[in-house]
Motif scaffolding. Structure first.
Motif, PDB file in Angstrom:
ATOM      1  N   ASP A  85       0.746  -1.352  -0.011  1.00  0.00           N
ATOM      2  CA  ASP A  85      -0.274   0.195  -0.063  1.00  0.00           C
ATOM      3  C   ASP A  85       1.203   1.093  -0.026  1.00  0.00           C
ATOM      4  O   ASP A  85       1.130   2.028  -0.875  1.00  0.00           O
ATOM      5  N   ARG A  86       2.231   0.915   0.502  1.00  0.00           N
ATOM      6  CA  ARG A  86       2.336   3.094   0.939  1.00  0.00           C
ATOM      7  C   ARG A  86       3.524   2.207  -0.399  1.00  0.00           C
ATOM      8  O   ARG A  86       3.225   3.494  -0.726  1.00  0.00           O
ATOM      9  N   VAL A  87       3.486   1.876  -0.811  1.00  0.00           N
ATOM     10  CA  VAL A  87       4.511   2.258  -2.240  1.00  0.00           C
ATOM     11  C   VAL A  87       3.565   2.613  -3.353  1.00  0.00           C
ATOM     12  O   VAL A  87       3.789   3.267  -4.013  1.00  0.00           O
ATOM     13  N   TRP A  88       2.097   1.494  -3.412  1.00  0.00           N
ATOM     14  CA  TRP A  88       1.235   2.384  -4.805  1.00  0.00           C
ATOM     15  C   TRP A  88       0.870   4.110  -4.250  1.00  0.00           C
ATOM     16  O   TRP A  88       0.859   4.363  -5.111  1.00  0.00           O
ATOM     17  N   ARG A  89       0.354   4.289  -2.922  1.00  0.00           N
ATOM     18  CA  ARG A  89      -0.272   5.331  -2.378  1.00  0.00           C
ATOM     19  C   ARG A  89       1.373   6.310  -2.789  1.00  0.00           C
ATOM     20  O   ARG A  89       1.268   7.735  -3.215  1.00  0.00           O
ATOM     21  N   GLY A  90       2.653   6.488  -2.475  1.00  0.00           N
ATOM     22  CA  GLY A  90       3.939   7.306  -3.208  1.00  0.00           C
ATOM     23  C   GLY A  90       3.580   7.430  -4.009  1.00  0.00           C
ATOM     24  O   GLY A  90       4.291   8.710  -4.565  1.00  0.00           O
ATOM     25  N   ILE A  91       3.762   6.319  -4.991  1.00  0.00           N
ATOM     26  CA  ILE A  91       3.466   6.650  -6.567  1.00  0.00           C
ATOM     27  C   ILE A  91       2.031   8.258  -6.998  1.00  0.00           C
ATOM     28  O   ILE A  91       2.820   8.502  -7.960  1.00  0.00           O
ATOM     29  N   TYR A  92       1.663   7.489  -6.185  1.00  0.00           N
ATOM     30  CA  TYR A  92       0.224   8.439  -6.595  1.00  0.00           C
ATOM     31  C   TYR A  92      -0.120   9.840  -6.013  1.00  0.00           C
ATOM     32  O   TYR A  92      -0.161  10.799  -6.471  1.00  0.00           O
ATOM     33  N   ALA A  93       1.331  10.180  -5.113  1.00  0.00           N
ATOM     34  CA  ALA A  93       0.956  11.563  -3.924  1.00  0.00           C
ATOM     35  C   ALA A  93       1.104  12.538  -4.375  1.00  0.00           C
ATOM     36  O   ALA A  93       2.508  12.583  -5.486  1.00  0.00           O
ATOM     37  N   GLY A  94       0.607  13.896  -4.488  1.00  0.00           N
ATOM     38  CA  GLY A  94       0.687  14.953  -5.046  1.00  0.00           C
ATOM     39  C   GLY A  94       0.526  14.927  -6.039  1.00  0.00           C
ATOM     40  O   GLY A  94       0.144  16.564  -7.345  1.00  0.00           O
ATOM     41  N   ILE A  95       0.046  13.961  -8.110  1.00  0.00           N
ATOM     42  CA  ILE A  95      -0.176  13.691  -8.700  1.00  0.00           C
ATOM     43  C   ILE A  95      -1.572  13.680  -8.948  1.00  0.00           C
ATOM     44  O   ILE A  95      -2.941  14.957  -9.315  1.00  0.00           O
ATOM     45  N   MET A  96      -3.176  12.681  -8.040  1.00  0.00           N
ATOM     46  CA  MET A  96      -4.067  12.868  -8.272  1.00  0.00           C
ATOM     47  C   MET A  96      -4.594  11.991  -7.461  1.00  0.00           C
ATOM     48  O   MET A  96      -4.357  11.433  -6.774  1.00  0.00           O
ATOM     49  N   PRO A  97      -5.938  11.848  -6.958  1.00  0.00           N
ATOM     50  CA  PRO A  97      -6.977  11.265  -5.858  1.00  0.00           C
ATOM     51  C   PRO A  97      -6.893   9.682  -6.358  1.00  0.00           C
ATOM     52  O   PRO A  97      -6.376   9.219  -7.485  1.00  0.00           O
ATOM     53  N   PHE A  98      -5.953   9.220  -4.750  1.00  0.00           N
ATOM     54  CA  PHE A  98      -6.394   7.765  -5.640  1.00  0.00           C
ATOM     55  C   PHE A  98      -6.640   6.882  -4.426  1.00  0.00           C
ATOM     56  O   PHE A  98      -6.220   7.373  -2.726  1.00  0.00           O
ATOM     57  N   GLU A  99      -7.154   5.390  -4.602  1.00  0.00           N
ATOM     58  CA  GLU A  99      -7.597   4.382  -3.009  1.00  0.00           C
ATOM     59  C   GLU A  99      -7.588   3.648  -3.114  1.00  0.00           C
ATOM     60  O   GLU A  99      -7.615   2.869  -4.701  1.00  0.00           O
ATOM     61  N   ILE A 100      -7.212   2.438  -2.885  1.00  0.00           N
ATOM     62  CA  ILE A 100      -7.106   1.269  -2.363  1.00  0.00           C
ATOM     63  C   ILE A 100      -8.225   0.271  -1.860  1.00  0.00           C
ATOM     64  O   ILE A 100      -8.850   0.801  -0.707  1.00  0.00           O
ATOM     65  N   PHE A 101      -9.271  -0.546  -3.041  1.00  0.00           N
ATOM     66  CA  PHE A 101     -10.107  -1.333  -2.092  1.00  0.00           C
ATOM     67  C   PHE A 101      -9.772  -2.292  -2.684  1.00  0.00           C
ATOM     68  O   PHE A 101      -9.399  -3.422  -3.159  1.00  0.00           O
ATOM     69  N   GLU A 102     -10.636  -3.334  -1.728  1.00  0.00           N
ATOM     70  CA  GLU A 102     -10.854  -5.115  -1.894  1.00  0.00           C
ATOM     71  C   GLU A 102     -11.852  -4.842  -2.427  1.00  0.00           C
ATOM     72  O   GLU A 102     -11.951  -6.015  -3.156  1.00  0.00           O
ATOM     73  N   HIS A 103     -12.516  -4.521  -2.887  1.00  0.00           N
ATOM     74  CA  HIS A 103     -14.231  -4.766  -3.485  1.00  0.00           C
ATOM     75  C   HIS A 103     -14.380  -3.865  -4.497  1.00  0.00           C
ATOM     76  O   HIS A 103     -14.133  -2.667  -4.383  1.00  0.00           O
ATOM     77  N   MET A 104     -14.859  -4.546  -5.843  1.00  0.00           N
ATOM     78  CA  MET A 104     -14.987  -3.677  -7.241  1.00  0.00           C
ATOM     79  C   MET A 104     -15.722  -3.030  -6.415  1.00  0.00           C
ATOM     80  O   MET A 104     -15.711  -1.324  -7.300  1.00  0.00           O
ATOM     81  N   ALA A 105     -16.968  -3.143  -6.554  1.00  0.00           N
ATOM     82  CA  ALA A 105     -17.616  -2.201  -6.906  1.00  0.00           C
ATOM     83  C   ALA A 105     -17.603  -0.353  -5.123  1.00  0.00           C
ATOM     84  O   ALA A 105     -18.436  -0.126  -5.804  1.00  0.00           O
ATOM     85  N   ASP A 106     -16.442  -1.035  -4.341  1.00  0.00           N
ATOM     86  CA  ASP A 106     -16.386   0.324  -4.132  1.00  0.00           C
ATOM     87  C   ASP A 106     -15.582   1.130  -4.172  1.00  0.00           C
ATOM     88  O   ASP A 106     -15.978   2.617  -4.306  1.00  0.00           O
ATOM     89  N   ALA A 107     -14.589   0.475  -5.302  1.00  0.00           N
ATOM     90  CA  ALA A 107     -13.642   1.122  -5.981  1.00  0.00           C
ATOM     91  C   ALA A 107     -14.763   2.245  -7.326  1.00  0.00           C
ATOM     92  O   ALA A 107     -14.144   3.694  -7.468  1.00  0.00           O
ATOM     93  N   ARG A 108     -15.643   1.470  -7.656  1.00  0.00           N
ATOM     94  CA  ARG A 108     -16.560   2.329  -8.148  1.00  0.00           C
ATOM     95  C   ARG A 108     -17.318   3.239  -8.113  1.00  0.00           C
ATOM     96  O   ARG A 108     -17.469   4.061  -8.353  1.00  0.00           O
ATOM     97  N   ALA A 109     -18.185   3.085  -6.823  1.00  0.00           N
ATOM     98  CA  ALA A 109     -18.360   3.934  -6.025  1.00  0.00           C
ATOM     99  C   ALA A 109     -17.558   5.139  -6.017  1.00  0.00           C
ATOM    100  O   ALA A 109     -17.885   6.538  -6.324  1.00  0.00           O
ATOM    101  N   TRP A 110     -16.164   4.865  -5.676  1.00  0.00           N
ATOM    102  CA  TRP A 110     -15.204   5.897  -4.799  1.00  0.00           C
ATOM    103  C   TRP A 110     -15.060   6.729  -6.518  1.00  0.00           C
ATOM    104  O   TRP A 110     -15.028   8.087  -6.550  1.00  0.00           O
ATOM    105  N   THR A 111     -14.353   6.648  -7.555  1.00  0.00           N
ATOM    106  CA  THR A 111     -14.453   6.575  -9.107  1.00  0.00           C
ATOM    107  C   THR A 111     -15.589   7.688  -9.352  1.00  0.00           C
ATOM    108  O   THR A 111     -15.444   8.612  -9.963  1.00  0.00           O
ATOM    109  N   GLN A 112     -17.031   6.753  -9.045  1.00  0.00           N
ATOM    110  CA  GLN A 112     -17.612   7.924  -9.576  1.00  0.00           C
ATOM    111  C   GLN A 112     -18.390   9.111  -8.629  1.00  0.00           C
ATOM    112  O   GLN A 112     -18.374  10.151  -9.268  1.00  0.00           O
ATOM    113  N   ARG A 113     -17.699   9.408  -7.253  1.00  0.00           N
ATOM    114  CA  ARG A 113     -18.356  10.063  -6.702  1.00  0.00           C
ATOM    115  C   ARG A 113     -17.154  12.050  -7.426  1.00  0.00           C
ATOM    116  O   ARG A 113     -17.182  12.671  -7.672  1.00  0.00           O
ATOM    117  N   HIS A 114     -15.721  10.732  -7.956  1.00  0.00           N
ATOM    118  CA  HIS A 114     -14.399  11.828  -8.036  1.00  0.00           C
ATOM    119  C   HIS A 114     -15.200  12.884  -9.850  1.00  0.00           C
ATOM    120  O   HIS A 114     -14.702  13.826  -9.569  1.00  0.00           O
TER     121      HIS A 114
END
Length: 121
Positions: A85-114
């Protein structure tokens, strides 16, 4: 855009992935701001030499191709779950919103909000 990648990751995989994305991104970006949901299967491990390639692609997509956020879907049975997680978050830090989810439905909902949010002033 939703992509599936089977890890472990390496520089060759990142190069191949970027080639595939280059074929798709112009048409997607022409329609307006967009987001990426990346579903990782197998392993979420990523060596340091691949991290820089990923970051370069993220910067390019944010600055030139209208990508506004990224979500990763990493199920608990994926090798490296929670460890990288720390590696992935570091890649996106300061560039764009980024989040990690365990389930696709949660990722879709978060993405749609953005995607639904008004653009920054």
């Amino acid at each position: 855009m939703i992509a599936e990648i089977g890890g472990p990751w390496n520089a060759e995989l990142i190069h191949y992935y970027r080639e595939l994305m280059a074929e798709q991104v112009p048409a997607v970006a022409a329609q307006g701001p967009w987001a990426l949901i990346l579903e990782i299967r197998g392993a979420a491990l990523c060596p340091p030499e691949a991290v820089e390639g990923i970051r370069r692609g993220v910067v390019e997509h944010a600055s030139s191709w209208r990508r506004i956020c990224t979500a990763y879907v990493i199920a608990s049975d994926v090798e490296g779950y929670g460890v990288t997680d720390r590696v992935w978050r570091g890649i996106y830090a300061g560039i764009m919103p980024f989040e990690i989810f365990e389930h696709m439905a949660d990722a879709r909902a978060w993405t749609q909000r953005h995607l639904d949010a008004p653009p920054p002033a």
